[in-house]
Design an enzyme around this catalytic site. Structure first.
Site, PDB file in Angstrom:
ATOM      1  N   HIS A  34      27.957  47.430 -40.831  1.00  0.00           N
ATOM      2  CA  HIS A  34      28.713  46.449 -40.363  1.00  0.00           C
ATOM      3  C   HIS A  34      27.590  45.311 -39.978  1.00  0.00           C
ATOM      4  O   HIS A  34      26.686  45.547 -39.304  1.00  0.00           O
ATOM      5  CB  HIS A  34      29.364  46.757 -39.108  1.00  0.00           C
ATOM      6  CG  HIS A  34      30.593  47.703 -39.257  1.00  0.00           C
ATOM      7  ND1 HIS A  34      30.545  48.854 -38.513  1.00  0.00           N
ATOM      8  CD2 HIS A  34      31.367  47.894 -40.373  1.00  0.00           C
ATOM      9  CE1 HIS A  34      31.683  49.556 -38.961  1.00  0.00           C
ATOM     10  NE2 HIS A  34      32.266  48.955 -40.138  1.00  0.00           N
TER      11      HIS A  34
ATOM     12  N   GLU B  25      25.916  44.303 -36.519  1.00  0.00           N
ATOM     13  CA  GLU B  25      25.225  45.459 -35.672  1.00  0.00           C
ATOM     14  C   GLU B  25      23.980  45.433 -36.141  1.00  0.00           C
ATOM     15  O   GLU B  25      23.290  46.068 -36.796  1.00  0.00           O
ATOM     16  CB  GLU B  25      25.986  46.651 -35.820  1.00  0.00           C
ATOM     17  CG  GLU B  25      27.250  46.759 -35.488  1.00  0.00           C
ATOM     18  CD  GLU B  25      28.221  47.957 -36.103  1.00  0.00           C
ATOM     19  OE1 GLU B  25      27.505  48.940 -36.660  1.00  0.00           O
ATOM     20  OE2 GLU B  25      29.515  48.075 -35.914  1.00  0.00           O
TER      21      GLU B  25
ATOM     22  N   HIS C 220      25.154  53.116 -36.522  1.00  0.00           N
ATOM     23  CA  HIS C 220      26.227  52.041 -36.139  1.00  0.00           C
ATOM     24  C   HIS C 220      25.637  51.601 -34.683  1.00  0.00           C
ATOM     25  O   HIS C 220      24.905  52.277 -34.233  1.00  0.00           O
ATOM     26  CB  HIS C 220      27.435  52.243 -36.325  1.00  0.00           C
ATOM     27  CG  HIS C 220      27.734  52.751 -37.835  1.00  0.00           C
ATOM     28  ND1 HIS C 220      28.625  51.753 -38.555  1.00  0.00           N
ATOM     29  CD2 HIS C 220      27.665  53.603 -38.236  1.00  0.00           C
ATOM     30  CE1 HIS C 220      28.881  52.351 -39.600  1.00  0.00           C
ATOM     31  NE2 HIS C 220      28.142  53.537 -39.596  1.00  0.00           N
TER      32      HIS C 220
ATOM     33  N   GLU D   1      26.242  55.919 -32.823  1.00  0.00           N
ATOM     34  CA  GLU D   1      26.512  54.709 -32.240  1.00  0.00           C
ATOM     35  C   GLU D   1      25.649  54.298 -31.204  1.00  0.00           C
ATOM     36  O   GLU D   1      25.354  54.905 -30.285  1.00  0.00           O
ATOM     37  CB  GLU D   1      28.032  54.720 -31.655  1.00  0.00           C
ATOM     38  CG  GLU D   1      28.983  54.918 -32.711  1.00  0.00           C
ATOM     39  CD  GLU D   1      29.390  53.653 -33.245  1.00  0.00           C
ATOM     40  OE1 GLU D   1      29.134  52.572 -33.213  1.00  0.00           O
ATOM     41  OE2 GLU D   1      30.523  53.792 -34.459  1.00  0.00           O
TER      42      GLU D   1
END
Length: 455
Positions: A185, A188, A313, A388
Protein backbone atom coordinates in the site's frame (compact mmCIF):
# COMPACT_ATOMS: atom_id res chain seq x y z
CA UNK A 1 -0.93 37.41 -26.06
CA UNK A 2 2.59 37.49 -24.68
CA UNK A 3 1.29 37.74 -21.13
CA UNK A 4 -1.06 34.80 -21.69
CA UNK A 5 1.80 32.75 -23.11
CA UNK A 6 3.96 33.60 -20.10
CA UNK A 7 1.20 32.51 -17.72
CA UNK A 8 0.74 29.22 -19.59
CA UNK A 9 4.48 28.67 -19.55
CA UNK A 10 4.63 29.36 -15.81
CA UNK A 11 1.74 27.00 -15.11
CA UNK A 12 3.39 24.33 -17.22
CA UNK A 13 6.61 24.73 -15.28
CA UNK A 14 4.79 24.41 -11.97
CA UNK A 15 2.97 21.32 -13.14
CA UNK A 16 6.20 19.79 -14.34
CA UNK A 17 7.78 20.32 -10.93
CA UNK A 18 4.76 18.75 -9.27
CA UNK A 19 3.68 21.83 -7.26
CA UNK A 20 0.44 22.31 -9.18
CA UNK A 21 -0.48 18.67 -8.82
CA UNK A 22 -0.21 18.39 -5.04
CA UNK A 23 -3.30 17.19 -3.21
CA UNK A 24 -3.61 19.32 -0.06
CA UNK A 25 -5.18 18.27 3.24
CA UNK A 26 -5.37 21.71 4.85
CA UNK A 27 -7.84 21.62 7.73
CA UNK A 28 -8.67 17.94 7.18
CA UNK A 29 -9.13 16.06 10.44
CA UNK A 30 -8.90 12.40 11.38
CA UNK A 31 -11.61 11.47 13.85
CA UNK A 32 -11.71 8.45 16.11
CA UNK A 33 -15.37 7.40 16.26
CA UNK A 34 -16.92 4.53 18.20
CA UNK A 35 -20.47 3.64 17.09
CA UNK A 36 -22.52 2.40 20.04
CA UNK A 37 -25.25 0.55 18.16
CA UNK A 38 -26.35 -0.66 14.73
CA UNK A 39 -27.94 2.70 13.89
CA UNK A 40 -24.69 4.53 14.58
CA UNK A 41 -22.76 2.04 12.45
CA UNK A 42 -25.25 2.38 9.59
CA UNK A 43 -25.02 6.17 9.68
CA UNK A 44 -21.20 6.02 9.45
CA UNK A 45 -21.40 3.53 6.62
CA UNK A 46 -23.79 5.79 4.74
CA UNK A 47 -21.81 9.04 5.04
CA UNK A 48 -18.54 7.31 4.24
CA UNK A 49 -20.01 5.85 1.06
CA UNK A 50 -22.00 8.91 -0.02
CA UNK A 51 -19.15 11.39 0.53
CA UNK A 52 -16.37 8.99 -0.58
CA UNK A 53 -14.54 9.67 2.68
CA UNK A 54 -11.06 8.26 3.31
CA UNK A 55 -11.67 5.48 5.81
CA UNK A 56 -8.41 4.59 7.59
CA UNK A 57 -9.86 1.97 9.90
CA UNK A 58 -11.54 -0.35 9.05
CA UNK A 59 -10.77 -0.29 5.31
CA UNK A 60 -14.37 -0.71 4.09
CA UNK A 61 -17.64 0.93 5.18
CA UNK A 62 -19.29 -2.50 5.42
CA UNK A 63 -16.82 -3.42 8.17
CA UNK A 64 -17.99 -0.61 10.46
CA UNK A 65 -19.90 -2.16 13.36
CA UNK A 66 -21.12 -1.28 16.84
CA UNK A 67 -18.27 -1.06 19.33
CA UNK A 68 -15.59 -1.09 16.63
CA UNK A 69 -13.13 1.78 16.44
CA UNK A 70 -13.42 3.92 13.29
CA UNK A 71 -10.67 6.25 12.04
CA UNK A 72 -12.06 8.59 9.40
CA UNK A 73 -10.35 11.42 7.54
CA UNK A 74 -12.81 14.29 7.11
CA UNK A 75 -12.16 16.98 4.46
CA UNK A 76 -12.11 20.49 5.89
CA UNK A 77 -15.25 21.33 3.91
CA UNK A 78 -17.23 18.68 5.85
CA UNK A 79 -15.60 18.79 9.29
CA UNK A 80 -18.16 21.02 11.06
CA UNK A 81 -21.14 19.34 9.39
CA UNK A 82 -20.02 15.83 10.35
CA UNK A 83 -19.02 16.78 13.89
CA UNK A 84 -22.44 18.38 14.40
CA UNK A 85 -24.20 15.26 13.13
CA UNK A 86 -22.10 13.02 15.39
CA UNK A 87 -23.15 15.16 18.37
CA UNK A 88 -26.76 15.05 17.21
CA UNK A 89 -26.71 11.24 17.08
CA UNK A 90 -24.72 10.99 20.35
CA UNK A 91 -21.91 9.10 18.65
CA UNK A 92 -18.70 9.27 20.76
CA UNK A 93 -15.75 10.72 18.92
CA UNK A 94 -12.52 12.64 19.38
CA UNK A 95 -9.86 14.17 17.15
CA UNK A 96 -6.80 12.04 16.40
CA UNK A 97 -5.22 14.47 13.93
CA UNK A 98 -6.46 18.06 13.88
CA UNK A 99 -4.75 19.15 10.64
CA UNK A 100 -3.56 16.42 8.29
CA UNK A 101 -1.62 18.77 6.03
CA UNK A 102 0.25 20.23 8.98
CA UNK A 103 1.27 16.73 10.01
CA UNK A 104 2.34 15.87 6.45
CA UNK A 105 4.38 19.09 6.22
CA UNK A 106 6.00 18.64 9.63
CA UNK A 107 7.40 15.27 8.57
CA UNK A 108 8.12 16.19 4.99
CA UNK A 109 11.41 15.00 3.60
CA UNK A 110 13.44 16.19 0.66
CA UNK A 111 11.81 14.94 -2.53
CA UNK A 112 14.88 15.29 -4.71
CA UNK A 113 18.22 13.62 -4.43
CA UNK A 114 20.75 16.33 -3.61
CA UNK A 115 23.80 14.07 -3.39
CA UNK A 116 24.72 10.71 -4.84
CA UNK A 117 23.46 7.84 -2.70
CA UNK A 118 26.24 6.26 -0.66
CA UNK A 119 25.91 3.22 1.60
CA UNK A 120 28.31 4.88 4.04
CA UNK A 121 25.92 7.78 4.59
CA UNK A 122 22.56 6.20 3.74
CA UNK A 123 20.16 7.13 6.53
CA UNK A 124 17.87 4.25 7.49
CA UNK A 125 15.92 6.50 9.88
CA UNK A 126 14.62 8.64 7.00
CA UNK A 127 12.01 8.03 4.30
CA UNK A 128 13.53 7.90 0.82
CA UNK A 129 12.05 8.66 -2.62
CA UNK A 130 12.05 5.93 -5.25
CA UNK A 131 15.11 7.11 -7.19
CA UNK A 132 17.21 6.84 -4.04
CA UNK A 133 15.79 3.41 -3.26
CA UNK A 134 16.65 2.16 -6.76
CA UNK A 135 20.21 3.43 -6.35
CA UNK A 136 20.42 1.93 -2.87
CA UNK A 137 19.36 -1.48 -4.25
CA UNK A 138 22.10 -1.36 -6.86
CA UNK A 139 24.75 -0.41 -4.33
CA UNK A 140 23.65 -3.15 -1.91
CA UNK A 141 24.02 -5.66 -4.74
CA UNK A 142 27.49 -4.41 -5.67
CA UNK A 143 28.85 -4.02 -2.12
CA UNK A 144 27.56 -7.35 -0.80
CA UNK A 145 27.89 -9.55 -3.88
CA UNK A 146 29.21 -12.43 -1.77
CA UNK A 147 25.77 -12.92 -0.24
CA UNK A 148 23.33 -10.71 -2.23
CA UNK A 149 21.94 -10.96 -5.75
CA UNK A 150 19.36 -8.59 -7.21
CA UNK A 151 16.60 -9.98 -9.43
CA UNK A 152 13.88 -8.59 -11.67
CA UNK A 153 10.43 -9.47 -10.35
CA UNK A 154 8.29 -7.76 -12.97
CA UNK A 155 6.91 -4.51 -14.27
CA UNK A 156 4.27 -2.16 -12.88
CA UNK A 157 1.36 -0.74 -14.85
CA UNK A 158 3.44 2.39 -15.56
CA UNK A 159 6.32 0.18 -16.76
CA UNK A 160 8.61 0.60 -13.78
CA UNK A 161 10.76 -2.28 -12.59
CA UNK A 162 10.08 -4.23 -9.39
CA UNK A 163 13.16 -5.94 -7.94
CA UNK A 164 13.83 -8.38 -5.15
CA UNK A 165 16.98 -9.43 -3.31
CA UNK A 166 18.06 -12.99 -2.80
CA UNK A 167 20.28 -13.09 0.28
CA UNK A 168 22.17 -16.23 1.24
CA UNK A 169 25.47 -18.04 0.80
CA UNK A 170 25.95 -19.74 -2.58
CA UNK A 171 25.20 -23.45 -2.47
CA UNK A 172 25.01 -26.40 -4.84
CA UNK A 173 22.11 -27.76 -2.85
CA UNK A 174 18.49 -26.66 -3.09
CA UNK A 175 17.80 -24.15 -0.33
CA UNK A 176 14.76 -23.31 1.76
CA UNK A 177 13.29 -19.81 1.55
CA UNK A 178 11.97 -17.08 3.82
CA UNK A 179 10.03 -14.53 1.73
CA UNK A 180 9.45 -10.92 2.85
CA UNK A 181 7.70 -8.16 0.90
CA UNK A 182 7.08 -4.51 1.72
CA UNK A 183 5.16 -1.60 0.23
CA UNK A 184 1.89 -3.14 -0.96
CA UNK A 185 0.00 0.00 0.00
CA UNK A 186 1.59 3.19 -1.28
CA UNK A 187 0.98 5.44 1.73
CA UNK A 188 2.46 2.96 4.22
CA UNK A 189 5.97 4.44 4.04
CA UNK A 190 7.10 2.73 7.25
CA UNK A 191 6.75 -0.63 5.51
CA UNK A 192 9.21 0.42 2.79
CA UNK A 193 11.57 1.89 5.41
CA UNK A 194 11.51 -1.39 7.31
CA UNK A 195 12.57 -3.53 4.35
CA UNK A 196 15.58 -1.28 3.77
CA UNK A 197 16.47 -1.46 7.47
CA UNK A 198 16.07 -5.25 7.50
CA UNK A 199 18.26 -5.78 4.43
CA UNK A 200 20.96 -3.61 5.99
CA UNK A 201 20.70 -5.56 9.24
CA UNK A 202 21.18 -8.88 7.41
CA UNK A 203 24.16 -7.81 5.29
CA UNK A 204 25.80 -6.06 8.26
CA UNK A 205 25.51 -8.86 10.82
CA UNK A 206 25.39 -12.17 8.94
CA UNK A 207 29.02 -13.01 9.73
CA UNK A 208 28.97 -12.00 13.40
CA UNK A 209 25.53 -13.46 14.16
CA UNK A 210 26.06 -17.21 14.61
CA UNK A 211 22.43 -18.19 14.01
CA UNK A 212 22.05 -15.99 10.94
CA UNK A 213 25.37 -17.20 9.56
CA UNK A 214 24.19 -20.78 9.96
CA UNK A 215 20.74 -20.14 8.47
CA UNK A 216 22.05 -18.42 5.34
CA UNK A 217 23.96 -21.60 4.43
CA UNK A 218 20.70 -23.49 3.91
CA UNK A 219 18.09 -20.73 3.57
CA UNK A 220 17.76 -17.83 1.16
CA UNK A 221 15.96 -14.67 2.18
CA UNK A 222 13.89 -13.29 -0.69
CA UNK A 223 13.13 -9.62 0.06
CA UNK A 224 11.00 -7.28 -2.08
CA UNK A 225 11.89 -3.81 -0.71
CA UNK A 226 8.98 -2.10 -2.46
CA UNK A 227 6.16 -3.78 -4.35
CA UNK A 228 3.78 -0.96 -5.34
CA UNK A 229 6.36 1.25 -7.05
CA UNK A 230 3.90 3.40 -9.05
CA UNK A 231 1.71 4.13 -6.06
CA UNK A 232 4.70 4.92 -3.84
CA UNK A 233 6.05 7.46 -6.34
CA UNK A 234 2.57 9.00 -6.59
CA UNK A 235 2.53 9.57 -2.81
CA UNK A 236 5.74 11.59 -3.18
CA UNK A 237 4.74 13.64 -6.21
CA UNK A 238 1.00 14.11 -5.95
CA UNK A 239 -1.10 12.56 -3.18
CA UNK A 240 0.57 11.54 0.08
CA UNK A 241 -2.35 9.39 1.24
CA UNK A 242 -2.78 7.39 -1.98
CA UNK A 243 -3.15 3.64 -1.30
CA UNK A 244 -3.54 1.67 -4.55
CA UNK A 245 -1.55 1.13 -7.74
CA UNK A 246 -2.04 3.51 -10.69
CA UNK A 247 -3.95 1.48 -13.28
CA UNK A 248 -6.78 3.54 -14.90
CA UNK A 249 -10.40 2.40 -15.16
CA UNK A 250 -13.60 3.68 -16.76
CA UNK A 251 -11.66 5.67 -19.36
CA UNK A 252 -9.52 7.30 -16.71
CA UNK A 253 -12.37 8.45 -14.47
CA UNK A 254 -10.83 6.49 -11.57
CA UNK A 255 -7.49 4.88 -10.81
CA UNK A 256 -5.93 2.10 -8.88
CA UNK A 257 -6.43 -1.41 -7.50
CA UNK A 258 -5.82 -2.39 -3.89
CA UNK A 259 -3.09 -4.93 -4.62
CA UNK A 260 -3.78 -6.76 -1.38
CA UNK A 261 -7.33 -7.48 -2.52
CA UNK A 262 -6.27 -8.77 -5.94
CA UNK A 263 -4.99 -12.30 -5.20
CA UNK A 264 -6.84 -15.44 -6.22
CA UNK A 265 -8.18 -16.43 -2.80
CA UNK A 266 -11.91 -15.83 -2.32
CA UNK A 267 -11.34 -12.86 -4.62
CA UNK A 268 -13.76 -9.97 -4.01
CA UNK A 269 -16.22 -12.08 -2.01
CA UNK A 270 -16.01 -10.01 1.18
CA UNK A 271 -14.21 -6.94 2.52
CA UNK A 272 -13.36 -5.63 -0.92
CA UNK A 273 -15.12 -3.41 -3.44
CA UNK A 274 -15.92 -3.65 -7.14
CA UNK A 275 -16.17 0.16 -7.30
CA UNK A 276 -12.96 1.56 -8.78
CA UNK A 277 -13.40 4.73 -6.69
CA UNK A 278 -12.99 2.69 -3.51
CA UNK A 279 -9.68 2.30 -1.67
CA UNK A 280 -10.36 -1.45 -1.55
CA UNK A 281 -11.17 -1.88 -5.25
CA UNK A 282 -10.30 -5.51 -5.98
CA UNK A 283 -9.72 -5.02 -9.71
CA UNK A 284 -11.60 -6.44 -12.72
CA UNK A 285 -10.48 -10.00 -11.91
CA UNK A 286 -8.15 -11.95 -9.65
CA UNK A 287 -4.46 -11.19 -10.33
CA UNK A 288 -5.52 -8.70 -12.98
CA UNK A 289 -2.62 -6.38 -12.13
CA UNK A 290 0.92 -6.80 -13.48
CA UNK A 291 2.28 -6.43 -9.95
CA UNK A 292 0.21 -9.25 -8.45
CA UNK A 293 0.83 -11.44 -11.51
CA UNK A 294 4.57 -11.01 -11.08
CA UNK A 295 4.60 -11.75 -7.35
CA UNK A 296 2.23 -14.70 -7.50
CA UNK A 297 4.16 -16.13 -10.45
CA UNK A 298 7.46 -16.08 -8.55
CA UNK A 299 5.94 -17.50 -5.36
CA UNK A 300 4.12 -20.27 -7.25
CA UNK A 301 7.44 -21.29 -8.83
CA UNK A 302 9.24 -21.63 -5.49
CA UNK A 303 6.38 -22.38 -3.08
CA UNK A 304 7.61 -25.89 -2.22
CA UNK A 305 10.75 -24.36 -0.71
CA UNK A 306 9.14 -21.43 1.15
CA UNK A 307 8.87 -21.94 4.90
CA UNK A 308 7.82 -18.41 5.88
CA UNK A 309 5.92 -15.77 3.90
CA UNK A 310 5.91 -12.36 5.64
CA UNK A 311 4.15 -9.30 4.23
CA UNK A 312 4.72 -5.95 5.96
CA UNK A 313 2.01 -3.28 6.28
CA UNK A 314 0.80 -0.53 8.64
CA UNK A 315 -0.89 0.46 10.87
CA UNK A 316 -2.40 -1.18 14.00
CA UNK A 317 0.44 -3.09 15.72
CA UNK A 318 -0.67 -6.62 14.83
CA UNK A 319 0.82 -9.94 13.72
CA UNK A 320 -1.97 -11.50 11.70
CA UNK A 321 -2.43 -15.13 10.75
CA UNK A 322 -4.83 -16.46 8.08
CA UNK A 323 -7.69 -16.15 7.48
CA UNK A 324 -9.23 -12.79 6.69
CA UNK A 325 -12.25 -14.03 4.74
CA UNK A 326 -13.64 -16.50 7.29
CA UNK A 327 -13.68 -17.17 11.02
CA UNK A 328 -12.31 -20.64 10.30
CA UNK A 329 -8.69 -21.17 11.26
CA UNK A 330 -5.90 -22.46 9.03
CA UNK A 331 -4.75 -26.05 9.54
CA UNK A 332 -1.46 -24.98 11.14
CA UNK A 333 -3.03 -22.25 13.27
CA UNK A 334 -1.89 -23.57 16.66
CA UNK A 335 1.74 -23.91 15.57
CA UNK A 336 1.62 -20.51 13.87
CA UNK A 337 0.24 -18.98 17.08
CA UNK A 338 3.12 -20.49 19.04
CA UNK A 339 5.68 -18.98 16.66
CA UNK A 340 3.80 -15.66 16.44
CA UNK A 341 3.56 -15.28 20.22
CA UNK A 342 7.23 -16.05 20.56
CA UNK A 343 7.99 -13.31 18.01
CA UNK A 344 5.74 -10.89 19.87
CA UNK A 345 7.44 -11.67 23.21
CA UNK A 346 10.85 -10.93 21.68
CA UNK A 347 9.47 -7.73 20.19
CA UNK A 348 8.13 -6.59 23.55
CA UNK A 349 11.56 -7.06 25.12
CA UNK A 350 12.99 -4.52 22.67
CA UNK A 351 10.78 -1.48 23.29
CA UNK A 352 8.05 -2.81 25.57
CA UNK A 353 5.66 -2.53 22.64
CA UNK A 354 3.18 -5.40 22.39
CA UNK A 355 1.32 -6.36 19.23
CA UNK A 356 -1.92 -8.32 18.93
CA UNK A 357 -1.42 -11.84 17.55
CA UNK A 358 -4.11 -14.00 15.98
CA UNK A 359 -6.17 -14.91 12.94
CA UNK A 360 -6.91 -11.79 10.90
CA UNK A 361 -10.72 -11.95 11.04
CA UNK A 362 -10.62 -12.50 14.81
CA UNK A 363 -8.09 -9.80 15.69
CA UNK A 364 -9.10 -6.92 13.41
CA UNK A 365 -12.83 -7.55 13.75
CA UNK A 366 -13.79 -7.49 10.08
CA UNK A 367 -13.41 -9.62 6.97
CA UNK A 368 -11.29 -9.17 3.86
CA UNK A 369 -10.59 -11.34 0.86
CA UNK A 370 -7.95 -11.56 -1.84
CA UNK A 371 -4.96 -10.94 0.45
CA UNK A 372 -1.49 -12.27 -0.30
CA UNK A 373 -1.20 -13.76 3.22
CA UNK A 374 -4.34 -15.89 2.84
CA UNK A 375 -3.35 -16.86 -0.70
CA UNK A 376 0.10 -17.98 0.48
CA UNK A 377 -1.48 -20.30 3.04
CA UNK A 378 -3.91 -21.76 0.52
CA UNK A 379 -1.12 -22.67 -1.91
CA UNK A 380 0.65 -24.62 0.82
CA UNK A 381 3.09 -22.25 2.55
CA UNK A 382 3.16 -23.30 6.20
CA UNK A 383 3.89 -20.02 7.98
CA UNK A 384 2.18 -16.91 6.57
CA UNK A 385 2.06 -13.70 8.61
CA UNK A 386 0.90 -10.16 7.92
CA UNK A 387 2.67 -7.58 10.07
CA UNK A 388 0.78 -4.34 10.74
CA UNK A 389 3.44 -1.99 12.13
CA UNK A 390 3.07 1.14 14.26
CA UNK A 391 1.06 2.98 15.33
CA UNK A 392 -2.52 2.74 16.68
CA UNK A 393 -3.81 5.87 14.98
CA UNK A 394 -2.08 8.85 16.61
CA UNK A 395 -0.27 9.45 13.33
CA UNK A 396 -1.89 6.77 11.19
CA UNK A 397 -0.22 6.52 7.81
CA UNK A 398 1.90 9.63 8.42
CA UNK A 399 4.25 8.05 10.94
CA UNK A 400 6.99 10.53 11.93
CA UNK A 401 10.58 9.73 11.06
CA UNK A 402 11.56 9.55 14.73
CA UNK A 403 9.39 6.42 14.90
CA UNK A 404 11.28 4.60 12.12
CA UNK A 405 14.17 3.35 14.27
CA UNK A 406 12.16 1.84 17.15
CA UNK A 407 9.59 0.39 14.73
CA UNK A 408 12.28 -1.27 12.62
CA UNK A 409 14.23 -2.48 15.64
CA UNK A 410 11.26 -4.23 17.23
CA UNK A 411 10.06 -5.71 13.93
CA UNK A 412 13.55 -7.00 13.13
CA UNK A 413 13.65 -8.63 16.56
CA UNK A 414 10.34 -10.38 15.85
CA UNK A 415 11.41 -11.66 12.45
CA UNK A 416 14.80 -12.75 13.74
CA UNK A 417 12.96 -14.94 16.26
CA UNK A 418 11.38 -16.65 13.25
CA UNK A 419 14.84 -17.03 11.71
CA UNK A 420 15.91 -18.69 14.98
CA UNK A 421 12.90 -21.00 14.75
CA UNK A 422 13.99 -22.06 11.26
CA UNK A 423 17.49 -22.67 12.59
CA UNK A 424 16.13 -24.87 15.39
CA UNK A 425 13.57 -26.88 13.47
CA UNK A 426 14.55 -27.08 9.80
CA UNK A 427 18.30 -27.01 9.27
CA UNK A 428 20.61 -29.97 8.76
CA UNK A 429 23.63 -27.97 9.97
CA UNK A 430 21.92 -27.24 13.25
CA UNK A 431 21.07 -30.90 13.73
CA UNK A 432 24.71 -31.78 13.07
CA UNK A 433 25.82 -29.19 15.62
CA UNK A 434 23.39 -30.56 18.21
CA UNK A 435 24.49 -34.16 17.55
CA UNK A 436 28.15 -33.13 17.82
CA UNK A 437 27.51 -31.39 21.12
CA UNK A 438 25.64 -34.46 22.41
CA UNK A 439 28.46 -36.79 21.42
CA UNK A 440 31.04 -34.51 23.01
CA UNK A 441 29.03 -34.37 26.23
CA UNK A 442 28.71 -38.17 26.31
CA UNK A 443 32.45 -38.57 25.69
CA UNK A 444 33.22 -36.13 28.48
CA UNK A 445 30.97 -38.05 30.88
CA UNK A 446 32.55 -41.36 29.87
CA UNK A 447 36.05 -39.98 30.40
CA UNK A 448 35.04 -38.55 33.76
CA UNK A 449 33.59 -41.92 34.89
CA UNK A 450 36.67 -43.77 33.64
CA UNK A 451 38.94 -41.40 35.54
CA UNK A 452 36.86 -41.79 38.72
CA UNK A 453 36.81 -45.59 38.54
CA UNK A 454 40.53 -45.76 37.78
CA UNK A 455 41.37 -43.73 40.87
Amino acid sequence: MKSVACIICLLGSLLHEGFGLKVQYNGDEVLKIVPQNAQHAQYLQDITTELLLDLWKPPTPEAIHAGGEVHLRIPSSHVNQIKDSLLQYNIPHNVLIDNVQQLVDSHKVNEKTTTKVSLETYNYTKYHPMDEIYEWMEQIKQRHGDVVTKHYLGQTYERRSIYYFRIGYPSDKKKKIMFVDCGFHAREWISVAFCQWFVNEIVSTHRSNTVLNNVLKEVDLYIVPIFNVDGYIYTWTTERLWRKNRAPFNNGSCYGVDLNRNFDVQWCTIGASKDCNSNTFCGPSATSEPETKALSGLIEAIKQDIIFYLTIHSYGKMILLPYGYTLNLSKDHDLMMEVGKRANAKMKEKHNNEYDVGASSHVIGYFDSGSSGDWATDIGIKFSYTFELRDNGTYGFVLPEDQIKPTCEETTTAIMSMVEYVNEKYLENNAVVIRSLSINVLLAIAMCLHSTLSS
